[in-house]
Design a protein around this motif. Structure first.
Motif, PDB file in Angstrom:
ATOM      1  N   ALA A 866      -1.326   4.868  10.397  1.00  0.00           N
ATOM      2  CA  ALA A 866      -1.185   4.402   9.017  1.00  0.00           C
ATOM      3  C   ALA A 866      -1.766   5.421   8.048  1.00  0.00           C
ATOM      4  CB  ALA A 866      -1.873   3.052   8.845  1.00  0.00           C
ATOM      5  N   ALA A 867      -1.160   5.501   6.838  1.00  0.00           N
ATOM      6  CA  ALA A 867      -1.548   6.511   5.853  1.00  0.00           C
ATOM      7  C   ALA A 867      -2.204   5.873   4.643  1.00  0.00           C
ATOM      8  CB  ALA A 867      -0.331   7.320   5.422  1.00  0.00           C
ATOM      9  N   GLY A 868      -3.368   5.269   4.838  1.00  0.00           N
ATOM     10  CA  GLY A 868      -4.136   4.780   3.701  1.00  0.00           C
ATOM     11  C   GLY A 868      -3.527   3.558   3.056  1.00  0.00           C
ATOM     12  N   PRO A 869      -3.687   3.405   1.721  1.00  0.00           N
ATOM     13  CA  PRO A 869      -3.245   2.182   1.042  1.00  0.00           C
ATOM     14  C   PRO A 869      -1.724   2.037   1.039  1.00  0.00           C
ATOM     15  CG  PRO A 869      -3.943   3.837  -0.557  1.00  0.00           C
ATOM     16  CD  PRO A 869      -4.309   4.379   0.778  1.00  0.00           C
ATOM     17  N   LYS A 870      -1.288   0.800   0.938  1.00  0.00           N
ATOM     18  CA  LYS A 870       0.138   0.513   0.880  1.00  0.00           C
ATOM     19  C   LYS A 870       0.683   0.941  -0.483  1.00  0.00           C
ATOM     20  CE  LYS A 870      -0.896  -3.600   3.648  1.00  0.00           C
ATOM     21  NZ  LYS A 870      -0.543  -3.035   4.949  1.00  0.00           N
ATOM     22  N   VAL A 871       1.993   1.123  -0.550  1.00  0.00           N
ATOM     23  CA  VAL A 871       2.621   1.566  -1.792  1.00  0.00           C
ATOM     24  C   VAL A 871       3.444   0.422  -2.373  1.00  0.00           C
ATOM     25  CG1 VAL A 871       2.694   3.989  -1.132  1.00  0.00           C
ATOM     26  CG2 VAL A 871       4.605   2.498  -0.535  1.00  0.00           C
ATOM     27  N   HIS A 872       3.616   0.461  -3.699  1.00  0.00           N
ATOM     28  CA  HIS A 872       4.416  -0.545  -4.390  1.00  0.00           C
ATOM     29  C   HIS A 872       5.891  -0.160  -4.323  1.00  0.00           C
ATOM     30  CE1 HIS A 872       1.018  -2.698  -6.177  1.00  0.00           C
ATOM     31  NE2 HIS A 872       0.460  -1.515  -6.372  1.00  0.00           N
ATOM     32  N   MET A 873       6.743  -1.153  -4.114  1.00  0.00           N
ATOM     33  CA  MET A 873       8.187  -0.954  -4.102  1.00  0.00           C
ATOM     34  C   MET A 873       8.848  -2.077  -4.887  1.00  0.00           C
ATOM     35  SD  MET A 873       9.031   1.774  -2.369  1.00  0.00           S
ATOM     36  CE  MET A 873      10.743   1.501  -1.902  1.00  0.00           C
TER      37      MET A 873
END
Length: 903
Positions: A866-873
């Motif tokens: 996993a690459a850190g915080p989730k992104v908004h979509m």
């Protein structure tokens, strides 16, 4: 005798009375046979012909007459068929109507349309293209040959009609010359989509036969021309009003830059007629009708120029007149060819010598001809004579005084313009002195104001400050001498003298990515010789290979813009865009969680055209927005949204209507999505037994949707290589899918046994692989154009997949046939594992793809985490939200409801 003959030659093709001493001249048409209003008259005047129906009070500028119809014809007002043999035609712009419809015509004639423009805004014409069942907005003829379209306001024109098009494009920004308390509809006539319905009467208002109906380029409301008067004039921006940034919030303070320089619109490489170009040598259109045909035996064709500029460029227009036509009829036909409807008695035609006679003394010969011609007996001849020259130039007769319209360039003075009479003694300063009291500024000194000359070209609006001692009457005569068309597109404004601090933000793209600020500065200085003290680098987008230059001089900004477009770095051409200043509207509130410097990108979305995504969309409160800014409160759609977000390729890729795409963005739901990093640690065997030598340093790539190893990556790699070899063939989705099928068929008989060439660990636990040819890690519940690879069956062994659960699903496929069955919805993949940490060991060089980017990965390790915080979509709403709709005049008929899941 020679002098008498010379004056007779002038009178033969002049609208005035015979001069004393001239041998013969054509009779002057009486006032009862035809009447025109002089240059000081308003634009709503009509023209009366013998036996013709005078235009109604609502038909500005048309020259209507009754004509006999010889082919099926439709009315340009109601778009119905004209029954019978008679119709009403405008001789200038080809507007055709029923006799009963003439009194309802509100569309202005092309000859007076420039004078009715409220705020002159230049168009953004793209490359030439074929537009089926579209019509030219200037001559109203069909666009059968390659034509031009404004990419902002959808104006369609023939290439040779471009110089006569109004500079009435949609105003997307303020330039400091005009302001509005309310925003009105921006109507564009004709070329509506099939099935468009009138917002007022709900009947069909589109036509595939003529230029009819109107559409607001802001809110999309459509109506009949007559019905549009029943709508409120104020525009509320329609369904996209929450995303539209009003023009008052966008400023572009520059000298010669316009919004054309803010969009990445490709222009045709071939030269096209533009401002000052009225056709192509030898093939100029025959007047407003644009048809050049072999003349009948009773007619002859004449080449007509409108001033020194067209003579020097050899850009003429062709008219066809009867050989026995009277002088005034020829002059009137020449004026109509240039859409000039002033009193013909104020003009005359002068003959030009053929090129063979001009020879090396071309300039001298032209000067003699312009002074009145040299033929001895030309005045006694009519157009049908054998020796009449075929080339003529229209000249305006000298005027001792003239009525001039002066427009106010400041805010809210209550009048559109004032009229002044100028004499040979009138200067720019005296005009300002006379205008100020008429505009209620009598208490202010004239030293605080200046007179501007504005050329309202269809491609560019140019402004020039006149010197205080400039003689206005002489200036008008000089403009007419250069081009009569240019005179009809020239305005004079009174403006306040304001010291404007020059500042232009110039975006430069196409640079090598990953460089330091010092390296970018050295690279640009070497390529373009940046001037220290005038140019500074304000923002750097290293990963995209782009920078923003702040330029403190208009001339330097213009030089850099033109130089960047002609410069290549490392064999890669650079791109240049001008970034406007975006001001936050005081009444607007930012979306939840959206910073002020991000909101600018979302607000500029409606101005972004297919393939012209602005870098950050502009400058927000002095800060540049990041490239490709996205946020649930609004954002710029990428070229291919994942199907899990119910997205589609961008309009430039699939041809989908941008309005539908933006509606989907406006109504989309905010979701979260996991992001993943993949560490590629390539190694290969070498040296002695058991020794390992590093093949290349480790690198990291980011993944959003899926990662494939094996057969699916191999197919993507073959397709990618085929496209690299012949990129010109990959222009349609159908062809692309065909290539995928072909490369897939070639792999049917191949089997490499991927399960024997890789090792998989999930959460540090070894996982035994089944007999597969492809291993796929998926983050979203769709794959390969919407296929459900994981499947919908419930399985107690695994959790139900989600985009934000912090888990990846691992699926296997047995080959090309299995992949085809998944695409057809007949099968799903082989479920292998689910986790958040993976380690793949490649024992051989293996094809790999991440989010559609394929390559061959050397033997070694792949670690996915996993690459850190989730992104908004943004995910397209499944059903139309239940909320109050906009007013009737703010909705576009036929607006599509949000589509469901596209899987």
């Amino acid at each position: 005798m020679a002098a008498a003959a010379e004056s007779g030659a002038r009178a033969w093709l002049s609208g005035g009375s015979p001069r004393p001493g001239s041998p013969t001249s054509s009779p002057e048409l009486g006032a009862g046979s035809r009447s025109r209003l002089g240059p000081g008259s308003g634009p709503g005047s009509g023209i009366e012909r013998p036996g013709a129906r005078p235009p109604g009070p609502s038909a500005p500028g048309h020259s209507f007459r009754k004509v006999t119809l010889t082919k099926p014809t439709f009315c340009h007002l109601c778009s119905d068929f004209i029954w019978g043999l008679a119709g009403i035609l405008c001789d200038v712009c080809n507007f055709m109507s029923h006799e009963k419809c003439v009194k309802h015509v509100k569309t202005p004639c092309t000859s007076v349309a420039p004078s009715l423009v409220h705020v002159p805004v230049a168009h953004c014409f793209g490359p030439r293209g074929h537009y089926k069942r579209k019509f030219c907005a200037v001559c109203r003829k069909g666009l059968e040959a390659p034509a031009l379209r404004c990419e902002v306001c959808e104006l369609h024109v023939h290439p040779d009609c471009v110089p006569f098009a109004c500079s009435d494009c949609r105003q997307c920004h303020l330039d400091g010359h005009r302001d509005h308390d309310t925003h009105h509809h921006h109507w564009r006539e004709g070329n509506l989509s099939s099935g468009a319905r009138c917002e007022v009467c709900r009947k069909t208002c589109s036509s595939s036969d003529v230029l009819a109906g109107v559409r607001c380029e802001w809110c999309g409301v459509q109506a009949h021309s007559v019905c549009s008067a029943a709508l409120t004039p104020e525009c509320t921006f329609g369904r996209l009003r929450t995303m539209v940034l009003p023009p008052a919030c966008v400023r572009l303070l520059s000298r010669n830059f316009s919004k054309m320089h803010c969009f990445r619109i490709s222009e045709s490489a071939a030269p096209e007629p533009g401002d000052g170009d009225d056709g192509v040598d030898g093939s100029a259109p025959a007047g407003p009708g644009k048809e050049v045909a072999a003349p009948e035996s009773s007619k002859q064709t004449l080449k007509i120029f409108d001033g020194n500029d067209t003579v020097q460029r050899n850009h003429f227009r062709v008219i066809s007149v009867p050989r026995l036509a009277r002088s005034q009829e020829v002059l009137e036909a020449a004026l109509r060819a240039y859409y000039i409807m002033e009193d013909p008695q104020a003009f005359q035609l002068q003959a030009l010598p053929p090129p063979t006679q001009a020879g090396d003394a071309d300039t001298e010969a032209l000067g003699k001809v312009w002074s009145g011609g040299t033929a001895e007996d030309e005045g006694s001849r009519g157009p049908g004579s054998r020796d009449v020259p075929e080339a003529w130039v229209i000249r305006a007769l000298p005027r001792t005084q003239e009525v001039l319209k002066i427009y106010p360039a400041w805010l809210k003075v209550g009048v559109a313009y004032v009229s002044l009479r100028v004499t040979p003694q009138s200067t720019a300063q005296t005009v300002v002195l006379e205008v100020l009291p008429l505009l209620g500024r009598q208490d202010e000194g004239p030293e605080g104001f200046q007179l501007l000359e504005v050329l309202m070209g269809s491609r560019q609006v140019q402004r020039m400050v006149l010197a205080d001692e400039e003689l206005l009457l002489g200036r008008l005569q000089a403009i007419r001498q250069t081009s009569l068309r240019q005179m009809s597109q020239t305005r004079f404004y009174v403006a306040e003298r304001r010291a404007v601090a020059p500042r232009v933000s110039l975006f430069v793209g196409g640079l090598p990515p990953g460089l330091s600020p010092q390296e970018y500065s050295s690279l640009l200085d070497e390529a373009m010789s940046l001037k220290a003290g005038l140019v500074s680098m304000s923002h750097i987008y290293s990963s995209q290979g782009a920078v923003v230059l702040d330029v403190a001089c208009f001339a330097e900004a213009e030089r850099l813009y033109m130089l960047v477009r002609d410069t290549a770095v490392h064999s890669r051409p650079l791109t240049a865009l001008v970034l406007p200043d975006v001001l936050f509207p005081e009444a607007a509130e930012p979306a939840p969680g959206l910073r002020a410097d991000q909101r600018g990108a979302s607000a500029w979305v409606p101005h972004v055209l297919p393939g012209t995504l602005l870098p950050g969309a502009g400058v927000w409160r002095g800060r540049h927005c990041g490239l490709g800014a996205r946020h649930p409160g609004g954002g710029a759609a990428p070229s291919g949204l994942p199907r899990a977000c119910r997205g589609h390729p961008a309009p430039g890729h699939s041809g989908e209507d941008p309005f539908s795409v933006l509606l989907s963005v406006d109504e989309a739901d905010a979701v979260l999505m996991d992001r993943w990093t993949i560490l590629l640690d390539a190694q290969e065997a070498g040296g002695g037994e058991g020794s390992v030598v590093d093949a290349e340093p480790p690198k990291i790539v980011h993944m959003s949707n899926y990662c494939g190893i094996g057969i699916d990556a191999e197919l993507s790699l073959d397709f990618h290589q085929a496209r690299e070899e012949e990129p010109g063939k990959f222009t349609s989705r159908l062809h692309n899918k065909g290539v995928y099928v072909r490369v897939g068929l070639q792999k049917l008989s191949q089997a490499r046994g991927l399960h024997r060439e890789i090792r998989l660990q999930v959460e540090q636990q070894e996982v035994e692989l089944p007999n597969i040819e492809g291993l796929i890690f998926i983050n979203i519940p769709s794959w390969g154009s919407g296929a459900d690879l994981w499947g919908s069956d419930n399985d107690s062994k695994f959790e139900k997949p989600r985009m934000d659960d912090g888990l990846l699903e691992v699926v296997g496929v047995t080959g090309v046939v299995h992949m085809g069955q998944v695409q057809g919805g007949l099968r799903s993949g082989i479920r292998i594992a689910q986790g958040s940490y993976f380690r793949v060991t490649l024992l051989k060089a293996t094809p790999v793809q991440v989010d559609g980017e394929p390559w061959v990965q050397a033997p070694g390790h792949m670690i996915i985490a996993a690459a850190g915080p989730k992104v908004h979509m943004l995910r397209k709403a499944k059903q139309k939200p239940r909320k109050a709709g906009p007013p009737r005049d703010a909705r576009m008929d036929g607006e599509p409801a949000p589509e469901g899941d596209s899987k």
